[in-house]
Design a protein around this motif. Structure first.
Motif, PDB file in Angstrom:
ATOM      1  N   ARG A  25     -26.961  15.683   2.270  1.00 10.47           N
ATOM      2  CA  ARG A  25     -27.697  16.777   1.655  1.00 10.47           C
ATOM      3  C   ARG A  25     -26.686  17.657   0.928  1.00 10.47           C
ATOM      4  NH1 ARG A  25     -32.393  20.146   2.842  1.00 10.47           N
ATOM      5  NH2 ARG A  25     -31.926  22.338   2.374  1.00 10.47           N
ATOM      6  N   GLU A  26     -26.917  17.903  -0.341  1.00  8.50           N
ATOM      7  CA  GLU A  26     -26.042  18.784  -1.094  1.00  8.50           C
ATOM      8  C   GLU A  26     -26.276  20.231  -0.663  1.00  8.50           C
ATOM      9  OE1 GLU A  26     -23.678  17.933  -3.097  1.00  8.50           O
ATOM     10  OE2 GLU A  26     -24.139  15.784  -3.027  1.00  8.50           O
ATOM     11  N   GLY A  27     -25.241  21.051  -0.761  1.00  4.45           N
ATOM     12  CA  GLY A  27     -25.422  22.458  -0.456  1.00  4.45           C
ATOM     13  C   GLY A  27     -24.219  23.072   0.223  1.00  4.45           C
ATOM     14  N   VAL A  28     -24.361  24.328   0.575  1.00 11.20           N
ATOM     15  CA  VAL A  28     -23.275  25.091   1.187  1.00 11.20           C
ATOM     16  C   VAL A  28     -23.346  24.999   2.710  1.00 11.20           C
ATOM     17  CG1 VAL A  28     -23.109  26.707  -0.724  1.00 11.20           C
ATOM     18  CG2 VAL A  28     -24.652  27.220   1.186  1.00 11.20           C
ATOM     19  N   ILE A  29     -22.197  25.188   3.337  1.00  8.67           N
ATOM     20  CA  ILE A  29     -22.116  25.259   4.789  1.00  8.67           C
ATOM     21  C   ILE A  29     -22.170  26.726   5.204  1.00  8.67           C
ATOM     22  CG2 ILE A  29     -20.676  24.798   6.819  1.00  8.67           C
ATOM     23  CD1 ILE A  29     -21.790  22.286   5.521  1.00  8.67           C
ATOM     24  N   VAL A  30     -23.043  27.024   6.162  1.00  4.43           N
ATOM     25  CA  VAL A  30     -23.158  28.361   6.739  1.00  4.43           C
ATOM     26  C   VAL A  30     -22.658  28.292   8.179  1.00  4.43           C
ATOM     27  CG1 VAL A  30     -24.721  30.251   7.371  1.00  4.43           C
ATOM     28  CG2 VAL A  30     -25.154  28.904   5.298  1.00  4.43           C
ATOM     29  N   SER A  31     -21.787  29.219   8.563  1.00  2.00           N
ATOM     30  CA  SER A  31     -21.319  29.281   9.948  1.00  2.00           C
ATOM     31  C   SER A  31     -21.588  30.658  10.515  1.00  2.00           C
ATOM     32  CB  SER A  31     -19.816  28.974  10.043  1.00  2.00           C
ATOM     33  OG  SER A  31     -19.557  27.621   9.771  1.00  2.00           O
ATOM     34  N   CYS A  32     -21.989  30.701  11.790  1.00  2.00           N
ATOM     35  CA  CYS A  32     -22.317  31.953  12.468  1.00  2.00           C
ATOM     36  C   CYS A  32     -21.532  32.054  13.768  1.00  2.00           C
ATOM     37  CB  CYS A  32     -23.810  32.020  12.793  1.00  2.00           C
ATOM     38  SG  CYS A  32     -24.908  31.742  11.388  1.00  2.00           S
ATOM     39  N   GLY A  33     -20.936  33.224  14.015  1.00  2.00           N
ATOM     40  CA  GLY A  33     -20.187  33.428  15.251  1.00  2.00           C
ATOM     41  C   GLY A  33     -20.005  34.899  15.534  1.00  2.00           C
ATOM     42  N   ASP A  34     -19.460  35.177  16.724  1.00  2.00           N
ATOM     43  CA  ASP A  34     -19.345  36.588  17.118  1.00  2.00           C
ATOM     44  C   ASP A  34     -18.003  36.960  17.724  1.00  2.00           C
ATOM     45  OD1 ASP A  34     -19.885  35.112  19.593  1.00  2.00           O
ATOM     46  OD2 ASP A  34     -20.188  37.071  20.501  1.00  2.00           O
ATOM     47  N   SER A  35     -17.171  35.990  18.095  1.00  2.00           N
ATOM     48  CA  SER A  35     -15.948  36.314  18.831  1.00  2.00           C
ATOM     49  C   SER A  35     -14.745  35.584  18.230  1.00  2.00           C
ATOM     50  CB  SER A  35     -16.096  35.949  20.312  1.00  2.00           C
ATOM     51  OG  SER A  35     -16.214  34.554  20.474  1.00  2.00           O
ATOM     52  N   PRO A  36     -13.510  35.961  18.633  1.00  2.65           N
ATOM     53  CA  PRO A  36     -12.315  35.368  18.028  1.00  2.65           C
ATOM     54  C   PRO A  36     -12.254  33.846  18.071  1.00  2.65           C
ATOM     55  CG  PRO A  36     -11.714  37.340  19.224  1.00  2.65           C
ATOM     56  CD  PRO A  36     -13.169  37.096  19.529  1.00  2.65           C
ATOM     57  N   ASN A  37     -12.871  33.209  19.051  1.00  5.19           N
ATOM     58  CA  ASN A  37     -12.809  31.751  19.068  1.00  5.19           C
ATOM     59  C   ASN A  37     -13.739  31.101  18.041  1.00  5.19           C
ATOM     60  OD1 ASN A  37     -15.194  32.249  20.502  1.00  5.19           O
ATOM     61  ND2 ASN A  37     -14.923  30.474  21.832  1.00  5.19           N
ATOM     62  N   ASP A  38     -14.429  31.943  17.244  1.00  4.23           N
ATOM     63  CA  ASP A  38     -15.237  31.453  16.125  1.00  4.23           C
ATOM     64  C   ASP A  38     -14.514  31.610  14.791  1.00  4.23           C
ATOM     65  OD1 ASP A  38     -17.518  30.860  17.769  1.00  4.23           O
ATOM     66  OD2 ASP A  38     -17.950  33.010  17.829  1.00  4.23           O
ATOM     67  N   LEU A  39     -13.284  32.108  14.806  1.00  2.00           N
ATOM     68  CA  LEU A  39     -12.574  32.435  13.574  1.00  2.00           C
ATOM     69  C   LEU A  39     -12.469  31.230  12.642  1.00  2.00           C
ATOM     70  CD1 LEU A  39     -10.885  34.359  11.831  1.00  2.00           C
ATOM     71  CD2 LEU A  39      -8.884  33.692  13.186  1.00  2.00           C
TER      72      LEU A  39
ATOM     73  N   SER B 184     -17.082  42.022  15.922  1.00  4.64           N
ATOM     74  CA  SER B 184     -15.694  41.822  16.330  1.00  4.64           C
ATOM     75  C   SER B 184     -14.744  42.365  15.267  1.00  4.64           C
ATOM     76  CB  SER B 184     -15.424  40.331  16.547  1.00  4.64           C
ATOM     77  OG  SER B 184     -14.055  40.038  16.555  1.00  4.64           O
ATOM     78  N   LYS B 185     -13.870  43.280  15.667  1.00  5.30           N
ATOM     79  CA  LYS B 185     -12.911  43.844  14.714  1.00  5.30           C
ATOM     80  C   LYS B 185     -11.958  42.784  14.191  1.00  5.30           C
ATOM     81  CE  LYS B 185     -13.054  48.493  16.705  1.00  5.30           C
ATOM     82  NZ  LYS B 185     -12.278  49.573  17.393  1.00  5.30           N
ATOM     83  N   GLU B 186     -11.579  41.844  15.051  1.00 10.37           N
ATOM     84  CA  GLU B 186     -10.665  40.789  14.613  1.00 10.37           C
ATOM     85  C   GLU B 186     -11.302  39.924  13.543  1.00 10.37           C
ATOM     86  OE1 GLU B 186      -8.190  36.939  16.347  1.00 10.37           O
ATOM     87  OE2 GLU B 186      -8.853  38.514  17.733  1.00 10.37           O
ATOM     88  N   LEU B 187     -12.568  39.536  13.746  1.00  6.24           N
ATOM     89  CA  LEU B 187     -13.250  38.707  12.756  1.00  6.24           C
ATOM     90  C   LEU B 187     -13.429  39.457  11.434  1.00  6.24           C
ATOM     91  CD1 LEU B 187     -16.016  36.870  14.830  1.00  6.24           C
ATOM     92  CD2 LEU B 187     -13.771  36.025  14.141  1.00  6.24           C
ATOM     93  N   VAL B 188     -13.839  40.703  11.527  1.00  3.66           N
ATOM     94  CA  VAL B 188     -14.049  41.496  10.310  1.00  3.66           C
ATOM     95  C   VAL B 188     -12.750  41.631   9.521  1.00  3.66           C
ATOM     96  CG1 VAL B 188     -14.628  43.797   9.434  1.00  3.66           C
ATOM     97  CG2 VAL B 188     -16.036  42.757  11.230  1.00  3.66           C
ATOM     98  N   SER B 189     -11.631  41.813  10.226  1.00  3.98           N
ATOM     99  CA  SER B 189     -10.345  42.002   9.545  1.00  3.98           C
ATOM    100  C   SER B 189      -9.830  40.721   8.916  1.00  3.98           C
ATOM    101  CB  SER B 189      -9.312  42.549  10.529  1.00  3.98           C
ATOM    102  OG  SER B 189      -8.964  41.567  11.510  1.00  3.98           O
ATOM    103  N   LYS B 190     -10.256  39.564   9.421  1.00  8.13           N
ATOM    104  CA  LYS B 190      -9.712  38.294   8.941  1.00  8.13           C
ATOM    105  C   LYS B 190     -10.660  37.524   8.028  1.00  8.13           C
ATOM    106  CE  LYS B 190      -6.487  37.685  12.771  1.00  8.13           C
ATOM    107  NZ  LYS B 190      -6.065  36.864  13.926  1.00  8.13           N
ATOM    108  N   ILE B 191     -11.957  37.749   8.150  1.00  8.88           N
ATOM    109  CA  ILE B 191     -12.939  37.074   7.284  1.00  8.88           C
ATOM    110  C   ILE B 191     -13.520  38.143   6.366  1.00  8.88           C
ATOM    111  CG2 ILE B 191     -14.930  35.526   7.161  1.00  8.88           C
ATOM    112  CD1 ILE B 191     -12.702  34.305   8.743  1.00  8.88           C
ATOM    113  N   HIS B 192     -12.831  38.418   5.278  1.00  9.43           N
ATOM    114  CA  HIS B 192     -13.146  39.586   4.454  1.00  9.43           C
ATOM    115  C   HIS B 192     -14.490  39.477   3.748  1.00  9.43           C
ATOM    116  CE1 HIS B 192      -9.120  41.057   5.194  1.00  9.43           C
ATOM    117  NE2 HIS B 192      -8.617  39.913   4.775  1.00  9.43           N
ATOM    118  N   ASP B 193     -14.933  38.263   3.416  1.00  8.19           N
ATOM    119  CA  ASP B 193     -16.184  38.113   2.683  1.00  8.19           C
ATOM    120  C   ASP B 193     -17.360  37.749   3.587  1.00  8.19           C
ATOM    121  OD1 ASP B 193     -15.242  35.609   3.339  1.00  8.19           O
ATOM    122  OD2 ASP B 193     -15.653  34.704   1.381  1.00  8.19           O
ATOM    123  N   ALA B 194     -17.179  37.913   4.886  1.00  8.18           N
ATOM    124  CA  ALA B 194     -18.253  37.572   5.821  1.00  8.18           C
ATOM    125  C   ALA B 194     -19.426  38.529   5.687  1.00  8.18           C
ATOM    126  CB  ALA B 194     -17.737  37.592   7.256  1.00  8.18           C
ATOM    127  N   ARG B 195     -20.610  38.030   5.987  1.00  9.15           N
ATOM    128  CA  ARG B 195     -21.796  38.866   6.069  1.00  9.15           C
ATOM    129  C   ARG B 195     -21.961  39.305   7.526  1.00  9.15           C
ATOM    130  NH1 ARG B 195     -26.053  35.864   1.963  1.00  9.15           N
ATOM    131  NH2 ARG B 195     -24.452  35.154   0.471  1.00  9.15           N
TER     132      ARG B 195
END
Length: 259
Positions: free
Chosen positions: A190-204, A223-234
């Motif tokens: 299936r063509e398309g984009v990959i979406v990933s969802c997580g909440d904690s550092p082991n989802d980085l 998670s502050k760590e995720l927000v600081s490292k995944i800048h374009d995350a929703r």
């Protein structure tokens, strides 16, 4: 561009803190299934736990277990990642780490049932399923010890420590992305984009690998760590399952309208 597949963590992301499933999650997964969009669970939970959740969610897609140690299908058939390390070896390494660092760590199997229930909310047969570790050893230790323990583990290049919601996981050199290609190859093309969802550092790594990353907050915020490292995350608009369902629906609707 449509959504090709959704990879999602479970604890604190799709599931509530007590392990329950909200009706909004069930409804959204039914909608995704009807639309032909695969939902792939990628979690720190054990293979046995994952099989039970695949049944509860009526999912036929395989799932990743124990932080990318392998994949399991809804019949319980398991394939391990080559980097996975048997739990017996990890248990011995944990004992040596404790002696070397003086860290007040305890392994999962050193907790009695009442202690594990207090940490996870699990009871009865669910406790046994959580204990059925094949290739990770969860440790109970304060986060302030993480750097010390990682430095001590540096002499074991095949092993690493990954911080989750409740535990510090001792495991082989794998993560949740280790099983992504294997899971994708098991799905219809299936063509398309990959979406990933997580909440904690082991989802980085899981979030970093996706074209669209969704950080699901807890009641205390994302998670502050995720927000600081995944800048374009929703950032999902609500905590846990309700936020997951709303964020996923918005992404699917928006990507579908762009075609």
């Amino acid at each position: 561009m449509k959504v090709r597949a959704i990879f999602t963590d479970l604890d604190g992301t799709l599931l509530e803190p007590d392990g329950s499933l909200r009706i909004e999650v069930m409804t959204e997964i039914q909608r995704l299934t009807a639309a032909g969009i695969p939902v792939c669970l990628v979690t720190s939970k054990t293979a046995i736990e994952v099989v039970g959740l695949l049944a509860r969610l009526h999912l036929e897609t395989p799932a990743g277990f124990e932080n990318g140690a392998g994949i399991v299908d809804n019949r319980g058939s398991v394939v391990f990642d080559p980097a996975a390390i048997p739990v017996e070896e990890l248990r011995l390494a944990a004992t040596r780490l404790r002696a070397r660092c003086g860290a007040p760590l305890r392994t999962l199997d050193e907790l009695d049932d009442s202690e594990l229930t207090a940490l996870t909310g699990l009871r009865g047969t669910a406790l046994s399923a959580a204990r059925d570790r094949r290739a990770t050893m969860p440790l109970v230790v304060e986060a302030e010890w993480d750097c010390t323990l990682r430095a001590a583990l540096a002499t074991r290049p095949r092993m690493k420590l990954v911080r989750g919601n409740r535990f510090l996981h001792l495991q082989g050199d794998h993560d949740k992305t280790s099983v992504m290609s294997l899971l994708l190859s098991s799905l219809p093309h299936r063509e398309g984009v990959i979406v990933s969802c997580g909440d904690s550092p082991n989802d980085l790594e899981l979030l970093a690998e996706a074209q669209i990353a969704v950080i699901v907050p807890s009641a205390a915020g994302p998670s502050k760590e995720l927000v600081s490292k995944i800048h374009d995350a929703r950032i999902a608009p609500l905590p846990h399952g309700r936020g997951w369902a709303l964020a996923v629906r918005e992404i699917v609707e928006r990507t579908s309208s762009c075609n």
